[in-house]
Design a protein around this motif. Structure first.
Motif, PDB file in Angstrom:
ATOM      1  N   LEU A  71       0.811  -1.222   0.000  1.00  0.00           N
ATOM      2  CA  LEU A  71       0.000   0.000   0.000  1.00  0.00           C
ATOM      3  C   LEU A  71       0.841   1.267   0.000  1.00  0.00           C
ATOM      4  N   GLU A  72       1.923   1.276   0.764  1.00  0.00           N
ATOM      5  CA  GLU A  72       2.793   2.449   0.738  1.00  0.00           C
ATOM      6  C   GLU A  72       3.444   2.591  -0.629  1.00  0.00           C
ATOM      7  N   GLY A  73       3.773   1.459  -1.250  1.00  0.00           N
ATOM      8  CA  GLY A  73       4.330   1.480  -2.600  1.00  0.00           C
ATOM      9  C   GLY A  73       3.351   2.048  -3.621  1.00  0.00           C
ATOM     10  N   ALA A  74       2.050   1.925  -3.324  1.00  0.00           N
ATOM     11  CA  ALA A  74       1.007   2.445  -4.215  1.00  0.00           C
ATOM     12  C   ALA A  74       0.635   3.890  -3.853  1.00  0.00           C
ATOM     13  N   GLY A  75       1.305   4.457  -2.843  1.00  0.00           N
ATOM     14  CA  GLY A  75       1.093   5.856  -2.518  1.00  0.00           C
ATOM     15  C   GLY A  75       0.090   6.152  -1.417  1.00  0.00           C
ATOM     16  N   TYR A  76      -0.266   5.148  -0.629  1.00  0.00           N
ATOM     17  CA  TYR A  76      -1.218   5.362   0.459  1.00  0.00           C
ATOM     18  C   TYR A  76      -0.494   5.570   1.787  1.00  0.00           C
ATOM     19  N   GLN A  77      -1.122   6.308   2.683  1.00  0.00           N
ATOM     20  CA  GLN A  77      -0.632   6.448   4.053  1.00  0.00           C
ATOM     21  C   GLN A  77      -1.253   5.309   4.851  1.00  0.00           C
ATOM     22  N   VAL A  78      -0.431   4.570   5.585  1.00  0.00           N
ATOM     23  CA  VAL A  78      -0.892   3.353   6.255  1.00  0.00           C
ATOM     24  C   VAL A  78      -0.691   3.434   7.765  1.00  0.00           C
ATOM     25  N   GLU A  79      -1.700   2.987   8.503  1.00  0.00           N
ATOM     26  CA  GLU A  79      -1.571   2.770   9.934  1.00  0.00           C
ATOM     27  C   GLU A  79      -1.989   1.336  10.199  1.00  0.00           C
ATOM     28  N   GLU A  80      -1.622   0.841  11.382  1.00  0.00           N
ATOM     29  CA  GLU A  80      -1.888  -0.551  11.717  1.00  0.00           C
ATOM     30  C   GLU A  80      -2.580  -0.673  13.068  1.00  0.00           C
ATOM     31  N   ALA A  81      -3.338  -1.756  13.207  1.00  0.00           N
ATOM     32  CA  ALA A  81      -3.939  -2.139  14.485  1.00  0.00           C
ATOM     33  C   ALA A  81      -3.837  -3.655  14.592  1.00  0.00           C
ATOM     34  N   VAL A  82      -3.655  -4.155  15.826  1.00  0.00           N
ATOM     35  CA  VAL A  82      -3.462  -5.595  16.012  1.00  0.00           C
ATOM     36  C   VAL A  82      -4.749  -6.358  16.313  1.00  0.00           C
ATOM     37  N   ASN A  83      -5.849  -5.622  16.570  1.00  0.00           N
ATOM     38  CA  ASN A  83      -7.139  -6.280  16.794  1.00  0.00           C
ATOM     39  C   ASN A  83      -8.263  -5.264  16.584  1.00  0.00           C
ATOM     40  N   GLY A  84      -9.483  -5.750  16.636  1.00  0.00           N
ATOM     41  CA  GLY A  84     -10.632  -4.896  16.375  1.00  0.00           C
ATOM     42  C   GLY A  84     -10.832  -3.793  17.398  1.00  0.00           C
ATOM     43  N   VAL A  85     -10.462  -4.044  18.657  1.00  0.00           N
ATOM     44  CA  VAL A  85     -10.620  -3.026  19.697  1.00  0.00           C
ATOM     45  C   VAL A  85      -9.697  -1.846  19.411  1.00  0.00           C
ATOM     46  N   GLU A  86      -8.421  -2.137  19.155  1.00  0.00           N
ATOM     47  CA  GLU A  86      -7.460  -1.072  18.838  1.00  0.00           C
ATOM     48  C   GLU A  86      -7.889  -0.335  17.568  1.00  0.00           C
ATOM     49  N   ALA A  87      -8.365  -1.071  16.579  1.00  0.00           N
ATOM     50  CA  ALA A  87      -8.796  -0.462  15.321  1.00  0.00           C
ATOM     51  C   ALA A  87      -9.975   0.482  15.542  1.00  0.00           C
ATOM     52  N   LEU A  88     -10.931   0.071  16.344  1.00  0.00           N
ATOM     53  CA  LEU A  88     -12.095   0.911  16.614  1.00  0.00           C
ATOM     54  C   LEU A  88     -11.676   2.191  17.340  1.00  0.00           C
ATOM     55  N   GLU A  89     -10.757   2.066  18.282  1.00  0.00           N
ATOM     56  CA  GLU A  89     -10.251   3.248  18.987  1.00  0.00           C
ATOM     57  C   GLU A  89      -9.606   4.223  18.004  1.00  0.00           C
ATOM     58  N   LYS A  90      -8.784   3.709  17.087  1.00  0.00           N
ATOM     59  CA  LYS A  90      -8.125   4.562  16.095  1.00  0.00           C
ATOM     60  C   LYS A  90      -9.142   5.194  15.154  1.00  0.00           C
ATOM     61  N   ALA A  91     -10.132   4.419  14.724  1.00  0.00           N
ATOM     62  CA  ALA A  91     -11.149   4.921  13.797  1.00  0.00           C
ATOM     63  C   ALA A  91     -11.980   6.034  14.436  1.00  0.00           C
ATOM     64  N   LEU A  92     -12.248   5.908  15.734  1.00  0.00           N
ATOM     65  CA  LEU A  92     -13.047   6.919  16.422  1.00  0.00           C
ATOM     66  C   LEU A  92     -12.259   8.219  16.616  1.00  0.00           C
ATOM     67  N   LEU A  93     -10.943   8.108  16.729  1.00  0.00           N
ATOM     68  CA  LEU A  93     -10.097   9.301  16.869  1.00  0.00           C
ATOM     69  C   LEU A  93      -9.981  10.055  15.550  1.00  0.00           C
ATOM     70  N   THR A  94      -9.666   9.326  14.501  1.00  0.00           N
ATOM     71  CA  THR A  94      -9.485   9.910  13.177  1.00  0.00           C
ATOM     72  C   THR A  94      -9.941   8.898  12.136  1.00  0.00           C
ATOM     73  N   PRO A  95     -11.091   9.120  11.514  1.00  0.00           N
ATOM     74  CA  PRO A  95     -11.565   8.154  10.514  1.00  0.00           C
ATOM     75  C   PRO A  95     -10.574   7.965   9.351  1.00  0.00           C
ATOM     76  N   PHE A  96     -10.617   6.796   8.774  1.00  0.00           N
ATOM     77  CA  PHE A  96      -9.750   6.446   7.652  1.00  0.00           C
ATOM     78  C   PHE A  96     -10.555   6.458   6.361  1.00  0.00           C
ATOM     79  N   ASP A  97      -9.843   6.345   5.237  1.00  0.00           N
ATOM     80  CA  ASP A  97     -10.506   6.301   3.925  1.00  0.00           C
ATOM     81  C   ASP A  97     -10.885   4.876   3.539  1.00  0.00           C
ATOM     82  N   LEU A  98     -10.209   3.888   4.155  1.00  0.00           N
ATOM     83  CA  LEU A  98     -10.476   2.485   3.831  1.00  0.00           C
ATOM     84  C   LEU A  98      -9.877   1.618   4.931  1.00  0.00           C
TER      85      LEU A  98
END
Length: 123
Positions: free
Chosen positions: A21-48
């Motif tokens: 994804l970075e090679g295709a020009g996207y900014q990437v963040e990671e989460a190790v489970n759904g709880v962490e992902a939901l916390e990140k999404a609620l702070l700053t929504p993502f495009d995908l």
């Protein structure tokens, strides 16, 4: 730059997808489970979102259901899993996935649908 959150408990899978994804020009963040992902999404929504199914704490289905119930912009989510049955696909779409891919994914299998889902190319 479009922001993508990769949600997978396997570090090697996150690194593999991040490289593509970075090679295709996207900014990437990671989460190790759904709880962490939901916390990140609620702070700053993502495009995908790229979501694994089998994870501790909150699996991919649970994450998508929670995400779809939030007062957030509803952006595309791609579920990527080793689970390959028709029932797995049905459950993913019922939870809110826009696309279901089976691991391992080739770079073109990931980048082309992302560009389409983000409206960056014509179908």
């Amino acid at each position: 730059m479009k922001r993508i959150l990769i949600i997978d408990d396997a570090a090697t899978v996150r690194m593999f997808h991040r490289g593509i994804l970075e090679g295709a020009g996207y900014q990437v963040e990671e989460a190790v489970n759904g709880v962490e992902a939901l916390e990140k999404a609620l702070l700053t929504p993502f495009d995908l979102y790229i979501v694994d199914v089998n994870m501790p704490k909150l699996d991919g289905y649970g994450f998508l259901r929670e995400l779809r119930n939030q007062n957030l912009p509803q952006v595309p989510a791609i579920m990527v899993s080793t689970e390959a049955t028709a029932d797995d696909r049905r459950r993913a779409y019922a939870a809110g996935a826009n696309l279901y891919l089976v691991k391992p994914t080739r770079p073109d299998q990931l980048v082309a649908p992302i560009a389409l889902l983000l409206g960056e190319v014509s179908p």
